[in-house]
Design a protein around this motif. Structure first.
Motif, short mmCIF file in Angstrom:
data_model
loop_
_atom_site.label_atom_id
_atom_site.label_comp_id
_atom_site.label_asym_id
_atom_site.label_seq_id
_atom_site.Cartn_x
_atom_site.Cartn_y
_atom_site.Cartn_z
N ASP A 59 0.86 -1.19 0.00
CA ASP A 59 0.00 0.00 0.00
C ASP A 59 0.89 1.23 0.00
O ASP A 59 2.11 1.14 0.10
N ASP A 117 -4.27 -2.61 -3.82
CA ASP A 117 -5.38 -1.85 -4.41
C ASP A 117 -5.35 -2.05 -5.93
O ASP A 117 -4.65 -2.92 -6.44
N THR A 137 -7.23 -8.24 -5.03
CA THR A 137 -7.67 -6.85 -4.96
C THR A 137 -8.48 -6.64 -3.68
O THR A 137 -9.44 -7.37 -3.42
N ASP A 138 -8.08 -5.67 -2.91
CA ASP A 138 -8.74 -5.40 -1.63
C ASP A 138 -10.21 -5.04 -1.84
O ASP A 138 -10.53 -4.14 -2.61
N HIS A 141 -11.31 -1.33 -1.35
CA HIS A 141 -11.02 -0.40 -2.43
C HIS A 141 -12.09 -0.49 -3.52
O HIS A 141 -12.45 0.52 -4.13
N LYS A 144 -15.11 1.19 -2.02
CA LYS A 144 -14.86 2.64 -1.98
C LYS A 144 -15.13 3.27 -3.34
O LYS A 144 -15.72 4.36 -3.43
N THR A 291 -7.95 -9.25 2.94
CA THR A 291 -8.11 -7.83 2.64
C THR A 291 -6.81 -7.09 2.96
O THR A 291 -5.87 -7.65 3.51
N ASN A 292 -6.81 -5.81 2.63
CA ASN A 292 -5.68 -4.94 2.95
C ASN A 292 -5.87 -4.24 4.29
O ASN A 292 -5.24 -3.23 4.55
N GLU A 296 -3.93 -1.00 6.00
CA GLU A 296 -4.62 0.24 6.37
C GLU A 296 -4.45 0.52 7.87
O GLU A 296 -4.28 1.67 8.28
#
Length: 327
Positions: A59, A117, A137-138, A141, A144, A291-292, A296
């Motif tokens: 990230d 992302d 892929t998170d 994101h 969002k 997930t990321n 984060e």
């Protein structure tokens, strides 16, 4: 000592010592910063190959005045010691790849999964340097991106409402009358309704308060496009929350895609194109539901660390303290 020294101003206050002097003393004498092996290149890159594990996150975050750094972290370390795998100044792909390739291929082959992302630069880095890793892929994101499309529709309607209200005010002045805006049952004007609906559109309906439920009913009756877009965003969230089988997710996302195409909202054009490009890595989420979030969370720790020092004046020393705690 590094943890305690993280806020010399506070410690100095306890002992009636000048915090700035204490910090300088820690930097120059008490710590091993001057002999730090990474000092010469810290501003450009930091590598800790020993922290590489089977699951990583990549990230970007801002350390000082919006300057972006690319950070790779180990998920299993959960934001504690051993979390930082690498930190690079900037997001330019070639220098990052060059430095990562200095790590032995055997060590890099340990990585089996990386969350990231949808930035093309992140994909290039992972594809080149971690050839055995599945790219995920998170989900946040993706959500969002959908929520931003929804908010774009709300903002557009808000500007339209503001234009209408301003024209009515000017018209009333010309006629020598007092302008009295029309209010809905909850006391909102059209402009207020659209401004105050921002947060409720990011929430699940089950979490709305009574006032938010009333506002949402009015909003959706007055602006059916916003209702359509909100339902699209909610349906995607439901797919992510309730689906555990990759093949089932593929089918559900295909139906979701068709629903988005039917309502033909131009704000969702970018969403559709982005998801088409990234659909394989988006679907990889449903293998392990990775997930990321850890990345984060680590970014949040960096921001809190940065705030504690009231900004970052000496990047080298900041990175030294950061790596002492998390690398």
């Amino acid at each position: 000592m590094d943890t305690k020294a993280s806020d010399c101003h506070t410690i100095g206050g306890f002992f009636n010592i000048d915090g700035k002097k204490l910090q300088r003393q820690y930097k120059d004498s008490l710590s091993d910063f001057q002999a730090w092996e990474h000092k010469e290149h810290a501003k450009d890159y930091l590598l800790f190959p020993e922290n590489i594990g089977p699951k990583l996150s990549i990230d970007e975050t801002a350390l000082s005045k919006g300057e972006l750094y690319t950070i790779i972290t180990n998920k299993y370390s959960r934001g504690k010691q051993g979390s930082i795998v690498a930190i690079f100044s900037g997001t330019k792909v070639e220098p990052i790849i060059e430095k990562l390739l200095t790590i032995s291929s055997k060590t890099r082959s340990k990585v089996k999964e990386i969350t990231l992302d949808m930035a093309n630069s992140m994909k290039k880095i992972v594809t080149k340097c971690f050839v055995n890793a599945t790219q995920v892929t998170d989900r946040f994101h993706v959500q969002k991106l959908v929520n931003e499309a929804l908010q774009d529709i709300r903002i557009q309607e808000r500007w339209n409402a503001s234009d209408i209200e301003n024209n009515l005010i000017l018209q009333a002045k010309k006629e020598g009358k007092q302008f009295i805006p029309i209010e809905f049952d909850n006391g909102d004007t059209a402009k207020q309704l659209l401004i105050r609906s921002r947060y409720l559109l990011t929430m699940d309906p089950s979490k709305w308060t009574t006032n938010q439920m009333q506002r949402a009913d009015i909003l959706f009756n007055q602006y059916p496009l916003i209702k359509q877009a909100y339902n699209v965003a909610q349906n995607l969230r439901i797919i992510y929350n309730t689906t555990t089988v990759k093949e089932v997710a593929y089918t559900k996302l295909a139906h979701w895609y068709n629903d988005v195409m039917k309502i033909n909202l131009k704000q969702f054009g970018t969403v559709i194109n982005t998801m088409q490009i990234n659909y394989k890595t988006i679907l990889n989420y449903f293998d392990n539901r990775s997930t990321n979030a850890s990345a984060e969370s680590f970014n949040a720790k960096i921001k809190a660390f940065r705030a504690q020092f009231r900004g970052v004046r000496d990047i080298d020393f900041f990175l030294y303290r950061l790596t002492k705690l998390y690398a």
